[in-house]
Enzyme design. Structure first.
Site, short mmCIF file in Angstrom:
data_model
loop_
_atom_site.label_atom_id
_atom_site.label_comp_id
_atom_site.label_asym_id
_atom_site.label_seq_id
_atom_site.Cartn_x
_atom_site.Cartn_y
_atom_site.Cartn_z
N PRO A 10 0.79 -1.23 0.00
CA PRO A 10 0.00 0.00 0.00
C PRO A 10 0.82 1.28 0.00
CG PRO A 10 -0.19 -1.18 2.10
CD PRO A 10 0.50 -2.09 1.15
N ASN A 11 0.32 2.21 -0.78
CA ASN A 11 0.86 3.58 -0.88
C ASN A 11 2.16 3.66 -1.69
OD1 ASN A 11 -1.22 4.87 0.73
ND2 ASN A 11 -0.33 3.73 2.44
N ARG A 18 4.93 10.88 -2.63
CA ARG A 18 4.65 10.62 -1.23
C ARG A 18 5.89 10.93 -0.37
NH1 ARG A 18 4.76 4.49 1.18
NH2 ARG A 18 3.99 5.04 3.23
N TYR A 23 11.09 8.99 1.08
CA TYR A 23 11.11 7.93 0.07
C TYR A 23 11.76 8.34 -1.25
CZ TYR A 23 7.81 5.78 3.31
OH TYR A 23 7.23 5.25 4.43
N ASN A 74 7.88 -5.54 -0.49
CA ASN A 74 7.81 -4.41 0.42
C ASN A 74 6.34 -4.30 0.81
OD1 ASN A 74 7.63 -2.02 1.78
ND2 ASN A 74 8.87 -0.85 0.32
N ALA A 77 2.94 -0.55 5.11
CA ALA A 77 2.53 -0.57 6.52
C ALA A 77 2.03 -1.94 6.97
CB ALA A 77 1.46 0.49 6.77
N HIS A 80 3.94 -4.18 9.54
CA HIS A 80 3.96 -4.03 10.98
C HIS A 80 2.80 -4.73 11.69
CE1 HIS A 80 6.99 -1.27 9.73
NE2 HIS A 80 6.12 -0.48 9.11
N ASP A 87 1.42 -15.14 7.24
CA ASP A 87 1.03 -16.55 7.06
C ASP A 87 1.09 -16.95 5.58
OD1 ASP A 87 0.68 -16.87 9.75
OD2 ASP A 87 -1.50 -16.97 9.70
N GLU A 98 12.44 -9.31 2.17
CA GLU A 98 11.65 -8.13 2.56
C GLU A 98 12.51 -6.88 2.36
OE1 GLU A 98 10.80 -8.45 6.73
OE2 GLU A 98 10.00 -6.41 6.87
N HIS A 100 12.63 -2.54 2.59
CA HIS A 100 12.06 -1.24 2.96
C HIS A 100 12.96 -0.14 2.45
CE1 HIS A 100 9.03 -3.17 5.30
NE2 HIS A 100 9.97 -3.95 5.82
N ILE A 101 12.36 0.82 1.77
CA ILE A 101 13.11 1.92 1.18
C ILE A 101 13.76 2.76 2.27
CG2 ILE A 101 12.86 4.05 -0.19
CD1 ILE A 101 10.44 2.54 -1.59
N SER A 102 12.97 3.08 3.29
CA SER A 102 13.47 3.93 4.37
C SER A 102 14.08 3.06 5.47
CB SER A 102 12.33 4.76 4.95
OG SER A 102 11.36 3.91 5.56
N ARG A 107 12.76 5.56 12.47
CA ARG A 107 11.47 6.27 12.38
C ARG A 107 10.58 5.94 13.60
NH1 ARG A 107 9.08 5.31 6.67
NH2 ARG A 107 7.82 7.11 7.31
N ARG A 111 7.10 1.35 13.49
CA ARG A 111 7.77 0.81 12.28
C ARG A 111 8.96 -0.09 12.63
NH1 ARG A 111 5.38 4.00 8.19
NH2 ARG A 111 4.97 6.11 8.93
C1 DQA Z 1 8.09 1.21 4.01
C2 DQA Z 1 8.12 1.51 5.52
C3 DQA Z 1 6.75 1.31 6.14
O1 DQA Z 1 6.79 1.60 7.53
C4 DQA Z 1 5.74 2.24 5.49
O2 DQA Z 1 4.47 2.01 6.03
C5 DQA Z 1 5.75 2.12 4.01
C6 DQA Z 1 7.02 2.03 3.31
C7 DQA Z 1 9.44 1.52 3.33
O3 DQA Z 1 9.61 1.09 2.20
O4 DQA Z 1 10.29 2.21 3.91
O5 DQA Z 1 4.70 2.21 3.37
O6 DQA Z 1 7.81 -0.17 3.83
#
Ligand code: DQA
Length: 144
Positions: A10-11, A18, A23, A74, A77, A80, A87, A98, A100-102, A107, A111
């Site tokens: 998502p997002n 964003r 990011y 990725n 959210a 978390h 599962d 897995e 994560h960009i950030s 943070r 997270r």
């Molecule tokens: C994220 C980190 C997550 O906490 C956040 O909700 C995201 C992006 C990252 O790529 O850093 O949507 O997965």
């Protein structure tokens, strides 16, 4: 040729617009182009999908059993708190990395914990889009 699926949650369709201070300015399209170029260099196939919906992500993980040799995810959210995605990953016998960009550890406290990490092969955080390239390289060159 090995095939890998890249799942963005998502997002992440909002990349580039964003919170660019977190990011960056590169878009999801830029990321997918980078992955396709890296896949050509690594002599593997890559397919990218993005969804804002938990069930679609779960369906994609399940389908990957027949369609891929590994998954880069990725979960946004969902990382978390989605036991359902955790599962789904545990239900497939595929290496999953897995990304994560950030740097989630720098943070907000919510997270800092990933419910999916225990069922993944590994986790890459904080290296921007390059994290996906590293994950693809690890899967392409890995034994599994
Ligand atoms: C994220 C980190 C997550 O906490 C956040 O909700 C995201 C992006 C990252 O790529 O850093 O949507 O997965």
């Amino acid at each position: 040729m090995k095939r890998f699926i890249v799942i963005n949650g998502p997002n992440l369709n909002r990349l580039g617009k964003r919170e660019p201070s977190v990011y960056g300015y590169e878009t999801l399209g830029d990321l997918e182009a980078l992955l396709i170029k890296a896949a050509i260099d690594l002599e593997v196939e890559v397919n990218c999908m993005q969804s804002n919906h938990e069930g679609e992500i779960i369906d994609c993980i399940h389908r990957s059993v027949d369609e891929a040799d590994g998954i880069i995810i990725n979960p946004g959210a969902f990382t978390h708190y989605s036991y359902a995605i955790r599962d789904a990953i545990a239900s497939v016998d595929l290496p999953v990395i897995e990304v994560h960009i950030s740097n989630v550890h720098k943070r907000e406290a919510f997270r800092h914990h990933s419910v999916v990490s225990p069922v993944t092969k590994g986790q890459i955080v904080g290296l921007g889009l390059y994290g996906y390239i590293l994950a693809l390289t690890a899967l392409a060159k890995g034994e599994e």
